[in-house]
Scaffold this motif. Structure first.
Motif, PDB file in Angstrom:
ATOM      1  N   LEU A   1       3.353  13.772   4.675  1.00  0.00           N
ATOM      2  CA  LEU A   1       4.115  12.543   4.469  1.00  0.00           C
ATOM      3  C   LEU A   1       4.922  12.606   3.178  1.00  0.00           C
ATOM      4  N   GLU A   2       4.412  13.332   2.195  1.00  0.00           N
ATOM      5  CA  GLU A   2       5.151  13.447   0.930  1.00  0.00           C
ATOM      6  C   GLU A   2       6.534  14.045   1.158  1.00  0.00           C
ATOM      7  N   PHE A   3       6.577  15.094   1.968  1.00  0.00           N
ATOM      8  CA  PHE A   3       7.869  15.745   2.246  1.00  0.00           C
ATOM      9  C   PHE A   3       8.807  14.797   2.985  1.00  0.00           C
ATOM     10  N   TYR A   4       8.305  14.170   4.036  1.00  0.00           N
ATOM     11  CA  TYR A   4       9.190  13.371   4.880  1.00  0.00           C
ATOM     12  C   TYR A   4       9.542  12.017   4.276  1.00  0.00           C
ATOM     13  N   GLN A   5       8.698  11.479   3.404  1.00  0.00           N
ATOM     14  CA  GLN A   5       9.065  10.213   2.779  1.00  0.00           C
ATOM     15  C   GLN A   5      10.236  10.398   1.811  1.00  0.00           C
ATOM     16  N   ALA A   6      10.466  11.632   1.373  1.00  0.00           N
ATOM     17  CA  ALA A   6      11.581  11.905   0.473  1.00  0.00           C
ATOM     18  C   ALA A   6      12.930  11.789   1.175  1.00  0.00           C
ATOM     19  N   LEU A   7      12.923  11.657   2.497  1.00  0.00           N
ATOM     20  CA  LEU A   7      14.174  11.487   3.245  1.00  0.00           C
ATOM     21  C   LEU A   7      14.437  10.028   3.607  1.00  0.00           C
TER      22      LEU A   7
ATOM     23  N   ALA B   1      11.263   2.742   8.785  1.00  0.00           N
ATOM     24  CA  ALA B   1      10.169   1.879   9.230  1.00  0.00           C
ATOM     25  C   ALA B   1       8.901   2.687   9.506  1.00  0.00           C
ATOM     26  N   ILE B   2       9.062   3.865  10.105  1.00  0.00           N
ATOM     27  CA  ILE B   2       7.905   4.721  10.389  1.00  0.00           C
ATOM     28  C   ILE B   2       7.263   5.204   9.092  1.00  0.00           C
ATOM     29  N   ILE B   3       8.085   5.610   8.136  1.00  0.00           N
ATOM     30  CA  ILE B   3       7.557   6.089   6.859  1.00  0.00           C
ATOM     31  C   ILE B   3       6.820   4.964   6.127  1.00  0.00           C
ATOM     32  N   LYS B   4       7.392   3.773   6.152  1.00  0.00           N
ATOM     33  CA  LYS B   4       6.745   2.632   5.501  1.00  0.00           C
ATOM     34  C   LYS B   4       5.371   2.372   6.121  1.00  0.00           C
ATOM     35  N   GLN B   5       5.306   2.439   7.441  1.00  0.00           N
ATOM     36  CA  GLN B   5       4.032   2.230   8.125  1.00  0.00           C
ATOM     37  C   GLN B   5       3.037   3.328   7.750  1.00  0.00           C
ATOM     38  N   ALA B   6       3.512   4.566   7.684  1.00  0.00           N
ATOM     39  CA  ALA B   6       2.631   5.684   7.348  1.00  0.00           C
ATOM     40  C   ALA B   6       2.089   5.567   5.930  1.00  0.00           C
ATOM     41  N   LEU B   7       2.908   5.113   5.000  1.00  0.00           N
ATOM     42  CA  LEU B   7       2.474   4.965   3.612  1.00  0.00           C
ATOM     43  C   LEU B   7       1.338   3.961   3.475  1.00  0.00           C
TER      44      LEU B   7
ATOM     45  N   PRO C   1       0.824  -1.216   0.000  1.00  0.00           N
ATOM     46  CA  PRO C   1       0.000   0.000   0.000  1.00  0.00           C
ATOM     47  C   PRO C   1       0.859   1.267   0.000  1.00  0.00           C
ATOM     48  N   ASN C   2       0.435   2.242  -0.777  1.00  0.00           N
ATOM     49  CA  ASN C   2       1.126   3.529  -0.853  1.00  0.00           C
ATOM     50  C   ASN C   2       0.071   4.604  -1.077  1.00  0.00           C
ATOM     51  N   VAL C   3      -0.327   5.265   0.013  1.00  0.00           N
ATOM     52  CA  VAL C   3      -1.433   6.220  -0.054  1.00  0.00           C
ATOM     53  C   VAL C   3      -1.085   7.472  -0.853  1.00  0.00           C
ATOM     54  N   LEU C   4       0.187   7.744  -1.049  1.00  0.00           N
ATOM     55  CA  LEU C   4       0.574   8.975  -1.731  1.00  0.00           C
ATOM     56  C   LEU C   4       0.550   8.861  -3.246  1.00  0.00           C
ATOM     57  N   LEU C   5       0.682   7.643  -3.773  1.00  0.00           N
ATOM     58  CA  LEU C   5       0.829   7.497  -5.217  1.00  0.00           C
ATOM     59  C   LEU C   5      -0.307   8.170  -5.976  1.00  0.00           C
TER      60      LEU C   5
ATOM     61  N   ALA D   1      -4.279   4.391   5.914  1.00  0.00           N
ATOM     62  CA  ALA D   1      -5.281   5.126   5.143  1.00  0.00           C
ATOM     63  C   ALA D   1      -5.854   6.323   5.897  1.00  0.00           C
ATOM     64  N   ASP D   2      -6.017   6.204   7.206  1.00  0.00           N
ATOM     65  CA  ASP D   2      -6.625   7.285   7.974  1.00  0.00           C
ATOM     66  C   ASP D   2      -5.679   8.486   8.059  1.00  0.00           C
ATOM     67  N   PRO D   3      -6.122   9.674   7.593  1.00  0.00           N
ATOM     68  CA  PRO D   3      -5.242  10.852   7.582  1.00  0.00           C
ATOM     69  C   PRO D   3      -4.729  11.254   8.957  1.00  0.00           C
ATOM     70  N   GLY D   4      -5.580  11.166   9.986  1.00  0.00           N
ATOM     71  CA  GLY D   4      -5.151  11.555  11.322  1.00  0.00           C
ATOM     72  C   GLY D   4      -4.075  10.642  11.866  1.00  0.00           C
ATOM     73  N   ALA D   5      -4.279   9.335  11.721  1.00  0.00           N
ATOM     74  CA  ALA D   5      -3.284   8.370  12.189  1.00  0.00           C
ATOM     75  C   ALA D   5      -2.001   8.497  11.388  1.00  0.00           C
ATOM     76  N   ARG D   6      -2.138   8.772  10.108  1.00  0.00           N
ATOM     77  CA  ARG D   6      -0.952   8.933   9.264  1.00  0.00           C
ATOM     78  C   ARG D   6      -0.164  10.174   9.671  1.00  0.00           C
TER      79      ARG D   6
END
Length: 542
Positions: free
Chosen positions: A449-455, A473-479, A171-175, A482-487
């Motif tokens: 998340l878009e900004f921080y996943q770039a790191l 690992a945190i970024i992978k979990q966030a991607l 899963p990748n919510v940003l794509l 689905a829930d915006p608040g939890a992400r």
């Protein structure tokens, strides 16, 4: 879809409107008024206009969407090439060349394409063009700046004449949202094949579906677009017949061109000309931006490989002095890589409270000297890239040099021409020998998340190749959340690691700037102009 609400924009205004006069000792604003208002749009055009001239601070190196990774090229291409989805001036994401889309399971996205759309050469748009355009990002031979956007894509297939299906490996919510910006740009498959290596350059050109087509590119002088009368979106058929982008690298010359009326408008206005332009016949506008200015660490093999030296540089900097001297008070010292405006997937009050709770990056020279001593870095050399692309870049680079030398480092400034400066963000070889690079990061979507996943480890925009397993690992979990608040909660944890490890040094927050001469109006002043066809609404002010 995610929407940046009006209340979120108000939060940005609250964060930035109180200009700081700072303690830098170089405040020569001479009574300048740094008050301003953040707006979503300028007054609507009252009628058409035959031709308008627009300024860019540098000539695009290419018009190939795969390398559209900087302000000049995206400012042009947003009007020439459409994406599968569309990001609007209010930061909402709506259908674009895809009339609708579905997410039947976490690993599948299905796009139904619009009927009757044509490329600028009159050929029909179909699923094969989408597949060819998106797959280019995955081709190592292309070396797309957006390759990592597609890192979780298993396949992109034509599942019907007007249907494309994307399968993911995880899963990748940003794509999906990023397909509303440069990564989702669609070009004619036949044109790509015909143009080959010349695609996107002055000889090969481009052939997209946008409201403007490319009329002419005179290298070193200008790029001219012409109105596409047959544009598929009847609400965005241009009001301007021709739009000429003129390349003016000298900041003072750009400001003078605005004042004399030689140029009708432009984005990213030289900050030291704000107050003069406020009294001109035209008008200066400010819009929301989703990123902050920072000094990216581009070399972890030198002195900055020690986190103590990175922290020392950060706390040695006089950020208030930069805001006063370089921005004439139009901004605030940054606390993180993105401001509250970049957290538009959560309520505005939560975003503001979260940002306000971050520690101020206060100047502490004594503590910085101690860190340099502990690291054994005294007398070691770092190189800071600078450029006359904008006065604030020069001022910030000088402050980095002053701060570094005050705490015991040797700091060399390496001046790079504006048109070459942009290559530092797309070609890793141009960053060789450089330790710090001043950059304005921004999100293409409303999600922080878009900004921080770039790191993450190995990401294209991770200029210094910083790596932290806990962070990854945190970024992978966030991607996969689905829930915006939890992400957003997970993204905040990632932000804490970044602030602790300092792969980039936050410098300042300032709004997007736009100048419109007295003849024209109708465009958005905010960061979405890099994706949205802003010039389609540009027209006569009278």
């Amino acid at each position: 879809m995610r929407l940046l609400r009006t209340s979120a924009l108000a939060a940005v205004a609250a964060l930035t409107a109180a200009g700081c006069t700072g303690g830098g000792g170089n405040d020569d604003r001479s009574g300048a008024d740094p008050s301003y208002e953040i707006v979503v749009n300028t007054p609507a055009a009252k009628g058409p206009i035959d031709k308008a001239k627009w300024s860019l601070y540098a000539e695009p190196q290419t018009l190939d969407y795969a390398y559209a990774f900087d302000f000049p090229v995206n400012t042009v291409l947003a009007n020439v090439c459409d994406s599968l989805l569309r990001e609007n001036p209010d930061f909402s994401i709506t259908p674009g060349l895809a009339s609708k889309y579905a997410n039947p399971d976490p690993l599948t996205w299905v796009y139904t394409l619009r009927e009757g759309v044509k490329f600028h050469d009159g050929t029909a748009f179909s699923a094969k063009d989408v597949v060819a355009s998106l797959k280019r990002h995955q081709d190592p031979a292309i070396g797309s700046s957006y390759a990592t956007v597609f890192k979780d894509v298993e396949s992109i297939t034509e599942t019907g004449p007007l249907e494309v299906t994307i399968k993911l490996t995880r899963p990748n919510v940003l794509l999906n949202e990023q397909l509303a910006a440069a990564p989702g740009t669609i070009e004619s498959a036949d044109f790509l094949a015909k143009a080959g290596k010349d695609y996107g350059n002055p000889q090969g050109g481009v052939n997209c579906t946008g409201p403007f087509s490319l009329k002419e590119w005179k290298p070193g002088t200008a790029i001219t677009l012409k109105k596409n009368d047959a544009y598929w979106d009847s609400t965005l058929i241009p009001k301007t017949g021709e739009l000429e982008f003129v390349f003016i690298q000298d900041a003072a010359a750009r400001a003078n061109a605005f004042i004399t009326g030689e140029i009708d408008g432009g984005y990213l206005i030289p900050t030291n000309s704000y107050d003069k332009l406020k009294t001109s016949k035209g008008k200066l506008y400010f819009g929301a931006i989703t990123g902050s200015y920072s000094a990216a660490v581009t070399n972890l093999k030198g002195p900055l490989g020690d986190v103590r030296v990175r922290k020392a540089m950060s706390i040695a900097i006089d950020r208030e002095g930069i805001v006063a001297a370089a921005l004439s008070g139009y901004g605030t010292p940054a606390k993180a890589g993105i401001p509250a405006a970049g957290w538009a997937t959560i309520p505005a009050d939560r975003a503001k409270a979260q940002y306000d709770a971050l520690p101020d990056l206060a100047q502490d020279v004594a503590a910085a000297k101690k860190l340099v001593e502990e690291a054994g870095a005294g007398g070691k050399k770092i190189v800071v890239a600078t450029s006359p692309v904008a006065p604030e870049i020069t001022v910030a680079a000088n402050e980095l040099q002053r701060a570094g030398e005050e705490i015991g480092l040797e700091v060399e400034l390496r001046t790079i021409a504006p048109d070459a400066y942009t290559a530092l963000f797309t070609d890793p070889t141009t960053r060789e020998g450089i330790d710090l690079l001043i950059t304005s990061g921004y999100d293409m979507t409303p999600d922080p998340l878009e900004f921080y996943q770039a790191l993450q480890t190995g990401e294209f925009a991770n200029y210094g190749s910083w790596s932290n397993p806990e962070y990854d690992a945190i970024i992978k979990q966030a991607l996969g959340t689905a829930d915006p608040g939890a992400r957003a909660t997970l993204t905040a944890k990632a932000q804490d690691i970044v602030l602790r490890e300092v792969p980039g040094i936050p410098l300042w927050d300032s709004p997007m700037s736009l100048y419109l001469g007295e003849r024209v109006t109708g465009v958005t002043p905010n960061i979405t102009h890099l994706s949205y066809p802003w010039a389609a609404t540009l027209g006569s002010a009278t």
